[in-house]
Scaffold this motif. Structure first.
Motif, PDB file in Angstrom:
ATOM      1  N   TYR A  67      11.617   0.601  -7.652  1.00  0.00           N
ATOM      2  CA  TYR A  67      12.295   0.748  -6.355  1.00  0.00           C
ATOM      3  C   TYR A  67      13.647   1.417  -6.559  1.00  0.00           C
ATOM      4  O   TYR A  67      14.320   1.180  -7.555  1.00  0.00           O
ATOM      5  CB  TYR A  67      12.501  -0.621  -5.694  1.00  0.00           C
ATOM      6  N   ARG A  97       6.134   3.174  -1.046  1.00  0.00           N
ATOM      7  CA  ARG A  97       6.397   1.989  -0.212  1.00  0.00           C
ATOM      8  C   ARG A  97       7.822   2.082   0.287  1.00  0.00           C
ATOM      9  O   ARG A  97       8.730   2.423  -0.459  1.00  0.00           O
ATOM     10  CB  ARG A  97       6.210   0.717  -1.023  1.00  0.00           C
ATOM     11  N   VAL A  98       8.009   1.782   1.562  1.00  0.00           N
ATOM     12  CA  VAL A  98       9.333   1.870   2.162  1.00  0.00           C
ATOM     13  C   VAL A  98       9.709   0.526   2.786  1.00  0.00           C
ATOM     14  O   VAL A  98       8.874  -0.174   3.361  1.00  0.00           O
ATOM     15  CB  VAL A  98       9.401   3.026   3.202  1.00  0.00           C
ATOM     16  N   GLY A  99      10.973   0.171   2.632  1.00  0.00           N
ATOM     17  CA  GLY A  99      11.558  -0.995   3.273  1.00  0.00           C
ATOM     18  C   GLY A  99      12.960  -0.619   3.726  1.00  0.00           C
ATOM     19  O   GLY A  99      13.538   0.344   3.205  1.00  0.00           O
ATOM     20  N   TYR A 100      13.511  -1.332   4.674  1.00  0.00           N
ATOM     21  CA  TYR A 100      14.792  -0.904   5.225  1.00  0.00           C
ATOM     22  C   TYR A 100      15.501  -2.050   5.923  1.00  0.00           C
ATOM     23  O   TYR A 100      14.892  -3.049   6.290  1.00  0.00           O
ATOM     24  CB  TYR A 100      14.594   0.246   6.216  1.00  0.00           C
ATOM     25  N   THR A 133       3.424   3.405   2.720  1.00  0.00           N
ATOM     26  CA  THR A 133       3.095   2.044   3.109  1.00  0.00           C
ATOM     27  C   THR A 133       4.372   1.261   3.397  1.00  0.00           C
ATOM     28  O   THR A 133       5.452   1.609   2.926  1.00  0.00           O
ATOM     29  CB  THR A 133       2.301   1.304   2.007  1.00  0.00           C
ATOM     30  N   ALA A 134       4.215   0.215   4.173  1.00  0.00           N
ATOM     31  CA  ALA A 134       5.319  -0.708   4.472  1.00  0.00           C
ATOM     32  C   ALA A 134       4.681  -2.012   4.926  1.00  0.00           C
ATOM     33  O   ALA A 134       3.518  -2.041   5.344  1.00  0.00           O
ATOM     34  CB  ALA A 134       6.218  -0.149   5.571  1.00  0.00           C
ATOM     35  N   ASP A 135       5.416  -3.088   4.845  1.00  0.00           N
ATOM     36  CA  ASP A 135       4.960  -4.325   5.472  1.00  0.00           C
ATOM     37  C   ASP A 135       6.151  -4.964   6.165  1.00  0.00           C
ATOM     38  O   ASP A 135       7.298  -4.773   5.764  1.00  0.00           O
ATOM     39  CB  ASP A 135       4.294  -5.284   4.483  1.00  0.00           C
ATOM     40  N   SER A 143      10.799  -3.728  14.020  1.00  0.00           N
ATOM     41  CA  SER A 143      10.559  -2.998  12.783  1.00  0.00           C
ATOM     42  C   SER A 143       9.205  -2.284  12.843  1.00  0.00           C
ATOM     43  O   SER A 143       9.071  -1.148  12.393  1.00  0.00           O
ATOM     44  CB  SER A 143      10.604  -3.955  11.590  1.00  0.00           C
ATOM     45  N   LEU A 147       8.184   2.002  12.591  1.00  0.00           N
ATOM     46  CA  LEU A 147       7.107   2.611  11.812  1.00  0.00           C
ATOM     47  C   LEU A 147       6.116   3.360  12.710  1.00  0.00           C
ATOM     48  O   LEU A 147       5.684   4.466  12.385  1.00  0.00           O
ATOM     49  CB  LEU A 147       6.390   1.539  10.992  1.00  0.00           C
ATOM     50  N   ASP A 173       0.722  -5.202   7.402  1.00  0.00           N
ATOM     51  CA  ASP A 173       0.807  -4.018   6.550  1.00  0.00           C
ATOM     52  C   ASP A 173       0.686  -2.775   7.421  1.00  0.00           C
ATOM     53  O   ASP A 173      -0.138  -2.730   8.342  1.00  0.00           O
ATOM     54  CB  ASP A 173      -0.324  -4.003   5.518  1.00  0.00           C
TER      55      ASP A 173
END
Length: 187
Positions: A67, A97-100, A133-135, A143, A147, A173
């Motif tokens: 990451y 994979r993305v998160g924020y 991808t993201a969850d 959120s 997406l 997901d």
């Protein structure tokens, strides 16, 4: 990969972390409202924020299998308002994979959609991305809407998937192909 950064949008600059970002980063990482739907430790000590900012500032961007965190800066003020985590091939080859997260005052202004619209297409070719991808925590529909604005499709709710601070959380997901994301963003 450093030639990708910084990325500018109408209102934002997406850039590498700097050591001096620790205080701003600590601000939202230690905000109970922002942390509610994340896996972060809470409270989040300032010493940990300082160590993380140093680590990210020293890291080469987008290492495969790891990451890498980016900072979102408001262009008009120069204030750091959020971060984006990029997991390059952490879920498999050609997958990102993305998160924020955003500080509370920056939420609800379309900043995250704008930041991801600027960032994600710019990573497709240099990183060889085929799938994003993201969850999300199912209790955080805002959120999910971020997406979906980028063409991500959500799957079924995964009930009681993750234990976070003593509470079982349902997750959803999300996924989008690089081709579909690019087409969606260019509409």
């Amino acid at each position: 990969m450093t030639e990708i950064l910084p990325i500018e949008t109408n209102r934002l600059i997406i850039r590498a972390f700097r050591e001096e970002d620790a205080a701003a980063f600590h601000g939202w990482r230690n905000d109970a409202g922002v942390v509610r739907y994340t896996l972060w430790d809470f409270p989040y000590p300032m010493e940990r924020a300082e160590a993380f900012a140093r680590e990210m500032a020293a890291m080469a961007p987008f290492p495969e299998g790891q990451y890498y965190q980016l900072m979102i800066e408001e262009k008009a003020t120069g204030v750091a308002i959020g971060d984006i985590g990029i997991g390059n091939a952490v879920d498999g080859p050609a997958t990102l994979r993305v998160g924020y997260s955003l500080s509370a005052p920056a939420q609800g202004k379309g900043y995250m959609t704008e930041a991801l619209k600027g960032l994600l297409p710019a990573l497709i070719q240099p990183l060889g991305i085929h799938t994003f991808t993201a969850d999300i925590d199912a209790r955080n529909p805002a959120s999910g809407r971020v997406l979906e604005r980028l063409g991500f499709k959500g799957g079924p709710v995964q009930e009681r998937r993750t234990l976070v601070r003593g509470e079982w959380c349902d997750e959803i997901d999300y996924e989008v192909s690089a081709e579909a994301l690019r087409a969606h963003v260019l509409q």
